[in-house]
Write a protein that holds these residues in place. Structure first.
Motif, PDB file in Angstrom:
ATOM      1  N   ASP A   1       1.542  -2.077   6.971  1.00  0.00           N
ATOM      2  CA  ASP A   1       0.267  -1.400   6.720  1.00  0.00           C
ATOM      3  C   ASP A   1      -0.483  -1.286   8.046  1.00  0.00           C
TER       4      ASP A   1
ATOM      5  N   GLY B   1       6.509   1.786   3.958  1.00  0.00           N
ATOM      6  CA  GLY B   1       5.635   0.789   3.326  1.00  0.00           C
ATOM      7  C   GLY B   1       5.897  -0.631   3.786  1.00  0.00           C
TER       8      GLY B   1
ATOM      9  N   MET C   1       0.847  -1.195   0.000  1.00  0.00           N
ATOM     10  CA  MET C   1       0.000   0.000   0.000  1.00  0.00           C
ATOM     11  C   MET C   1       0.893   1.260   0.000  1.00  0.00           C
ATOM     12  N   LYS C   2       0.554   2.206  -0.869  1.00  0.00           N
ATOM     13  CA  LYS C   2       1.320   3.464  -0.903  1.00  0.00           C
ATOM     14  C   LYS C   2       0.677   4.446   0.088  1.00  0.00           C
ATOM     15  N   ASN C   3       1.457   5.322   0.671  1.00  0.00           N
ATOM     16  CA  ASN C   3       0.847   6.327   1.551  1.00  0.00           C
ATOM     17  C   ASN C   3       1.620   7.646   1.492  1.00  0.00           C
TER      18      ASN C   3
ATOM     19  N   PHE D   1      -3.944   6.889   1.999  1.00  0.00           N
ATOM     20  CA  PHE D   1      -3.499   5.533   1.652  1.00  0.00           C
ATOM     21  C   PHE D   1      -4.081   5.113   0.307  1.00  0.00           C
ATOM     22  N   GLU D   2      -3.222   4.507  -0.480  1.00  0.00           N
ATOM     23  CA  GLU D   2      -3.678   4.051  -1.793  1.00  0.00           C
ATOM     24  C   GLU D   2      -3.344   2.573  -1.944  1.00  0.00           C
ATOM     25  N   TYR D   3      -4.369   1.785  -2.245  1.00  0.00           N
ATOM     26  CA  TYR D   3      -4.163   0.346  -2.361  1.00  0.00           C
ATOM     27  C   TYR D   3      -3.475   0.018  -3.685  1.00  0.00           C
TER      28      TYR D   3
ATOM     29  N   ALA E   1      -5.026   3.847  10.965  1.00  0.00           N
ATOM     30  CA  ALA E   1      -5.083   4.603   9.703  1.00  0.00           C
ATOM     31  C   ALA E   1      -6.050   5.785   9.849  1.00  0.00           C
TER      32      ALA E   1
ATOM     33  N   ILE F   1       5.587   2.353   8.675  1.00  0.00           N
ATOM     34  CA  ILE F   1       4.427   2.781   7.870  1.00  0.00           C
ATOM     35  C   ILE F   1       4.918   3.638   6.694  1.00  0.00           C
TER      36      ILE F   1
END
Lengths: 66, 201
Positions: free
Chosen positions: A39, A36, A1-3, A60-62, A45, A33
């Protein structure tokens, strides 16, 4: 997951330790976190999103696993 | 629950384990010579309270940990439980088949807790490093100092066996453990120094 946790933290000029204190977690967790490697759970979150005043999906981007 | 600093936790565990070693060496041996059964039981169980205190400290640390730390603790405990189970069942089978004397099985039981703690610490450290954590995160005591402390404790036990009991085998075993831990302490100290130097450059 990108954040975008690191980006938002740096924008506020907070250290990882500052953010960890605000979230009541360890600095190691904040680092994991941001890089990456970990998660966060849904409650954590939401806590991060609330702290930065963002919607959770803006933070957050899946990503599909390759 | 209020988060406990790693340094404070480590200090308390070290005190508990030092008391455990002292009681184990000076009080527990009195059990064999005790006259009455209750006195024998009291001497034999004397090392248990410091161990229970150490377990309570560990439980408190896990309960006050955040979600990632709890995950690494869980991995550590899982690995330790697997290793100790294998150790227990192998010792049990061998003892039941009279491959070694039954007294050895009793001695093997005494080593279960130290083995559990060793495997737990190692696996938890490995899991923490996989998530980007270090061995000295959160202001904890440097790992070299911890190994040096353990080496000193083992050397004291070796000296006790040699001078007070005249047991050369036990003394040599403990001295070997002390040497191994001292080597680890030196290795970690050098690694820390090299890492510090590369970060400064």
């Amino acid at each position: 997951m990108k954040n975008r946790v690191r980006e938002l933290r740096e924008k506020r000029d907070w250290s990882q330790g500052n953010l960890a204190e605000k979230l009541d977690v360890s600095r190691q967790t904040v680092n994991a976190i941001e890089t990456g490697k970990y998660d966060p759970s849904l409650p954590l979150a939401f806590k991060i999103a609330k702290l930065f005043g963002q919607r959770i999906e803006a933070l957050f981007e899946y990503e599909e696993e390759k | 629950m209020v988060r406990i600093s790693r340094q404070s936790h480590q200090r308390r565990v070290m005190v508990a384990m030092t008391i455990y070693v002292i009681v184990f060496l000076w009080v527990w041996p009195l059990a064999r010579a005790a006259d009455t059964l209750w006195l024998k039981a009291a001497y034999a169980l004397a090392p248990v309270p410091p161990l229970l205190y150490a377990i309570w400290l560990l439980a408190r640390r896990v309960l006050s940990a955040d979600e990632l730390e709890q995950r690494t603790h869980l991995i550590g405990i899982g690995v330790a439980a697997a290793v100790v189970s294998v150790f227990g069942i192998v010792s049990g089978f061998l003892a039941a088949a009279h491959v070694f004397p039954p007294e050895w099985a009793a001695e093997a039981l005494v080593w279960i807790f130290p083995l559990l703690m060793l495997c737990y610490g190692g696996a938890q450290l490995y899991a923490a490093r996989r998530y980007g954590g270090g061995v000295c995160d959160e202001g904890g005591m440097p790992v070299a100092i911890r190994f040096l402390y353990a080496a000193t404790l083992c050397a004291c036990i070796a000296a006790y066996f040699y001078f007070r009991k005249g047991d050369r085998d036990a003394s040599a075993t403990m001295l070997g453990m002390a040497g191994g831990m001292a080597v680890f302490a030196g290795g970690f100290a050098v690694w820390r120094w090299l890492r510090g130097r590369s970060m400064r450059e």
